[in-house]
Design a protein around this motif. Structure first.
Motif, mmCIF file in Angstrom:
data_model
loop_
_atom_site.group_PDB
_atom_site.id
_atom_site.type_symbol
_atom_site.label_atom_id
_atom_site.label_comp_id
_atom_site.label_asym_id
_atom_site.label_seq_id
_atom_site.Cartn_x
_atom_site.Cartn_y
_atom_site.Cartn_z
ATOM 1 N N ALA A 32 7.202 1.774 0.735
ATOM 2 C CA ALA A 32 7.737 3.119 0.645
ATOM 3 C C ALA A 32 6.925 4.065 1.516
ATOM 4 C CB ALA A 32 7.729 3.610 -0.803
ATOM 5 N N VAL A 33 7.570 5.132 1.964
ATOM 6 C CA VAL A 33 6.884 6.167 2.737
ATOM 7 C C VAL A 33 7.345 7.524 2.222
ATOM 8 C CG1 VAL A 33 6.645 4.755 4.810
ATOM 9 C CG2 VAL A 33 8.654 6.223 4.548
ATOM 10 N N THR A 34 6.514 8.520 2.403
ATOM 11 C CA THR A 34 6.880 9.855 1.966
ATOM 12 C C THR A 34 6.095 10.914 2.721
ATOM 13 O OG1 THR A 34 7.165 11.278 0.031
ATOM 14 C CG2 THR A 34 5.156 9.968 0.112
ATOM 15 N N ARG A 35 6.723 12.065 2.854
ATOM 16 C CA ARG A 35 6.028 13.239 3.368
ATOM 17 C C ARG A 35 5.708 14.191 2.223
ATOM 18 N NH1 ARG A 35 9.863 14.454 8.670
ATOM 19 N NH2 ARG A 35 8.844 12.962 10.068
ATOM 20 N N GLY A 36 6.084 13.793 1.027
ATOM 21 C CA GLY A 36 5.884 14.636 -0.144
ATOM 22 C C GLY A 36 4.662 14.208 -0.944
ATOM 23 N N GLN A 37 4.819 14.252 -2.265
ATOM 24 C CA GLN A 37 3.716 13.926 -3.152
ATOM 25 C C GLN A 37 3.428 12.426 -3.145
ATOM 26 O OE1 GLN A 37 1.779 16.127 -4.942
ATOM 27 N NE2 GLN A 37 2.852 17.587 -3.625
ATOM 28 N N CYS A 38 2.172 12.083 -3.046
ATOM 29 C CA CYS A 38 1.766 10.673 -3.023
ATOM 30 C C CYS A 38 1.400 10.251 -4.439
ATOM 31 C CB CYS A 38 0.580 10.489 -2.095
ATOM 32 S SG CYS A 38 0.843 11.123 -0.446
ATOM 33 N N THR A 39 2.411 9.984 -5.240
ATOM 34 C CA THR A 39 2.173 9.642 -6.635
ATOM 35 C C THR A 39 2.344 8.142 -6.865
ATOM 36 O OG1 THR A 39 4.451 9.802 -7.422
ATOM 37 C CG2 THR A 39 3.240 11.874 -7.171
ATOM 38 N N TRP A 40 2.078 7.728 -8.076
ATOM 39 C CA TRP A 40 2.266 6.327 -8.440
ATOM 40 C C TRP A 40 3.687 6.084 -8.951
ATOM 41 C CZ3 TRP A 40 -0.806 2.725 -6.733
ATOM 42 C CH2 TRP A 40 -2.159 3.015 -6.489
ATOM 43 N N ARG A 41 4.563 7.075 -8.840
ATOM 44 C CA ARG A 41 5.962 6.927 -9.250
ATOM 45 C C ARG A 41 6.820 6.738 -8.019
ATOM 46 N NH1 ARG A 41 4.878 11.359 -12.537
ATOM 47 N NH2 ARG A 41 6.046 12.685 -11.089
ATOM 48 N N LEU A 42 7.444 5.589 -7.896
ATOM 49 C CA LEU A 42 8.259 5.285 -6.728
ATOM 50 C C LEU A 42 9.388 6.297 -6.564
ATOM 51 C CD1 LEU A 42 8.882 3.434 -4.364
ATOM 52 C CD2 LEU A 42 10.115 1.925 -5.947
ATOM 53 N N SER A 43 9.888 6.830 -7.647
ATOM 54 C CA SER A 43 10.997 7.785 -7.579
ATOM 55 C C SER A 43 10.600 9.086 -6.885
ATOM 56 C CB SER A 43 11.529 8.083 -8.980
ATOM 57 O OG SER A 43 10.493 8.605 -9.800
ATOM 58 N N ASP A 44 9.307 9.348 -6.758
ATOM 59 C CA ASP A 44 8.839 10.555 -6.072
ATOM 60 C C ASP A 44 8.814 10.392 -4.554
ATOM 61 O OD1 ASP A 44 6.330 11.406 -8.594
ATOM 62 O OD2 ASP A 44 8.462 11.905 -8.447
ATOM 63 N N TRP A 45 8.944 9.167 -4.080
ATOM 64 C CA TRP A 45 8.795 8.908 -2.660
ATOM 65 C C TRP A 45 10.114 9.119 -1.930
ATOM 66 C CZ3 TRP A 45 4.326 6.144 -0.349
ATOM 67 C CH2 TRP A 45 3.208 6.218 -1.185
ATOM 68 N N ASP A 46 10.032 9.448 -0.629
ATOM 69 C CA ASP A 46 11.227 9.764 0.147
ATOM 70 C C ASP A 46 12.070 8.531 0.450
ATOM 71 O OD1 ASP A 46 9.443 12.240 2.160
ATOM 72 O OD2 ASP A 46 10.493 12.445 0.245
ATOM 73 N N TYR A 47 11.445 7.443 0.865
ATOM 74 C CA TYR A 47 12.195 6.256 1.289
ATOM 75 C C TYR A 47 11.515 4.986 0.789
ATOM 76 C CZ TYR A 47 14.154 9.638 4.552
ATOM 77 O OH TYR A 47 14.744 10.745 5.106
ATOM 78 N N ARG A 48 12.326 4.015 0.497
ATOM 79 C CA ARG A 48 11.839 2.711 0.068
ATOM 80 C C ARG A 48 12.754 1.634 0.637
ATOM 81 N NH1 ARG A 48 13.804 1.304 -5.944
ATOM 82 N NH2 ARG A 48 14.216 -0.660 -4.916
ATOM 83 N N GLY A 49 12.200 0.419 0.727
ATOM 84 C CA GLY A 49 13.007 -0.693 1.210
ATOM 85 C C GLY A 49 13.719 -1.400 0.067
ATOM 86 N N GLN A 50 14.379 -2.499 0.406
ATOM 87 C CA GLN A 50 15.124 -3.270 -0.590
ATOM 88 C C GLN A 50 14.265 -4.300 -1.300
ATOM 89 O OE1 GLN A 50 18.457 -2.692 -1.510
ATOM 90 N NE2 GLN A 50 17.899 -0.850 -0.375
ATOM 91 N N GLY A 51 13.091 -4.566 -0.756
ATOM 92 C CA GLY A 51 12.156 -5.441 -1.437
ATOM 93 C C GLY A 51 12.093 -6.844 -0.877
ATOM 94 N N THR A 52 10.972 -7.495 -1.136
ATOM 95 C CA THR A 52 10.780 -8.895 -0.806
ATOM 96 C C THR A 52 10.164 -9.572 -2.028
ATOM 97 O OG1 THR A 52 9.820 -10.441 0.807
ATOM 98 C CG2 THR A 52 8.474 -8.537 0.224
ATOM 99 N N LEU A 53 10.660 -10.743 -2.361
ATOM 100 C CA LEU A 53 10.270 -11.397 -3.608
ATOM 101 C C LEU A 53 9.036 -12.269 -3.414
ATOM 102 C CD1 LEU A 53 10.948 -11.971 -6.583
ATOM 103 C CD2 LEU A 53 12.372 -13.871 -5.779
ATOM 104 N N VAL A 54 8.086 -12.095 -4.302
ATOM 105 C CA VAL A 54 6.880 -12.910 -4.343
ATOM 106 C C VAL A 54 6.860 -13.673 -5.664
ATOM 107 C CG1 VAL A 54 4.360 -12.877 -4.441
ATOM 108 C CG2 VAL A 54 5.571 -11.376 -2.844
ATOM 109 N N THR A 55 6.731 -14.979 -5.566
ATOM 110 C CA THR A 55 6.676 -15.821 -6.758
ATOM 111 C C THR A 55 5.389 -16.639 -6.717
ATOM 112 O OG1 THR A 55 9.080 -15.987 -6.807
ATOM 113 C CG2 THR A 55 7.840 -17.572 -8.110
ATOM 114 N N VAL A 56 4.592 -16.518 -7.758
ATOM 115 C CA VAL A 56 3.315 -17.226 -7.827
ATOM 116 C C VAL A 56 3.362 -18.166 -9.021
ATOM 117 C CG1 VAL A 56 0.809 -17.015 -7.917
ATOM 118 C CG2 VAL A 56 2.179 -15.191 -6.876
ATOM 119 N N SER A 57 3.182 -19.436 -8.765
ATOM 120 C CA SER A 57 3.203 -20.427 -9.836
ATOM 121 C C SER A 57 1.785 -20.913 -10.131
ATOM 122 C CB SER A 57 4.109 -21.593 -9.455
ATOM 123 O OG SER A 57 3.701 -22.159 -8.242
ATOM 124 N N SER A 58 1.601 -21.319 -11.361
ATOM 125 C CA SER A 58 0.254 -21.747 -11.781
ATOM 126 C C SER A 58 0.033 -23.225 -11.536
ATOM 127 C CB SER A 58 0.077 -21.440 -13.269
ATOM 128 O OG SER A 58 1.084 -22.078 -14.023
#
Length: 126
Positions: free
Chosen positions: A100-126
């Motif tokens: 995510a990137v933003t020109r606004g508030q740099c918070t820990w809430r993704l909803s506060d950010w200007d833009y975000r991607g669709q995501g990439t999946l990480v799977t870690v097995s034990s």
């Protein structure tokens, strides 16, 4: 509109490493903050790492408690997007990771950010 695309996710064993990248079509977009968030299969969303660009030209980085000492965030070569180096991965790191990137508030809430991607999946097995 800024489009972000994440890559680098995959399936790994516990203890291994992955590097996530984030690309954008908006090369002239200058963000105040860039970062990574994740959402687990149980839908819990949390901030992973935030990189704040300082007026001096330097950067300040912050990490979620669960990834401190294992993950690191930095700007890519173009400086417009972040990458995330993830070491010593654990099964509890399994999640969809979003940049995510933003020109606004740099918070820990993704909803506060200007833009975000669709995501990439990480799977870690034990």
């Amino acid at each position: 509109q800024v489009r972000l695309v994440e890559s680098g996710g995959g399936s790994v064993q516990a203890g291994e490493s992955l590097r996530l990248s984030c690309t954008t079509s908006a090369r002239t977009y200058e963000s105040k903050c860039m970062g990574w968030f994740r959402q687990t299969p149980g839908e819990k969303r949390e901030g992973v790492a935030i990189l704040r660009i300082l007026r001096t030209g330097g950067v300040d980085t912050n990490y979620g408690d669960s990834v401190k000492g294992r993950f690191s965030v930095a700007q890519d070569n173009g400086g417009n997007t972040p990458y995330l180096q993830m070491n010593s991965l654990k099964p509890e790191d399994t999640a969809m990771y979003f940049c995510a990137v933003t020109r606004g508030q740099c918070t820990w809430r993704l909803s506060d950010w200007d833009y975000r991607g669709q995501g990439t999946l990480v799977t870690v097995s034990s």
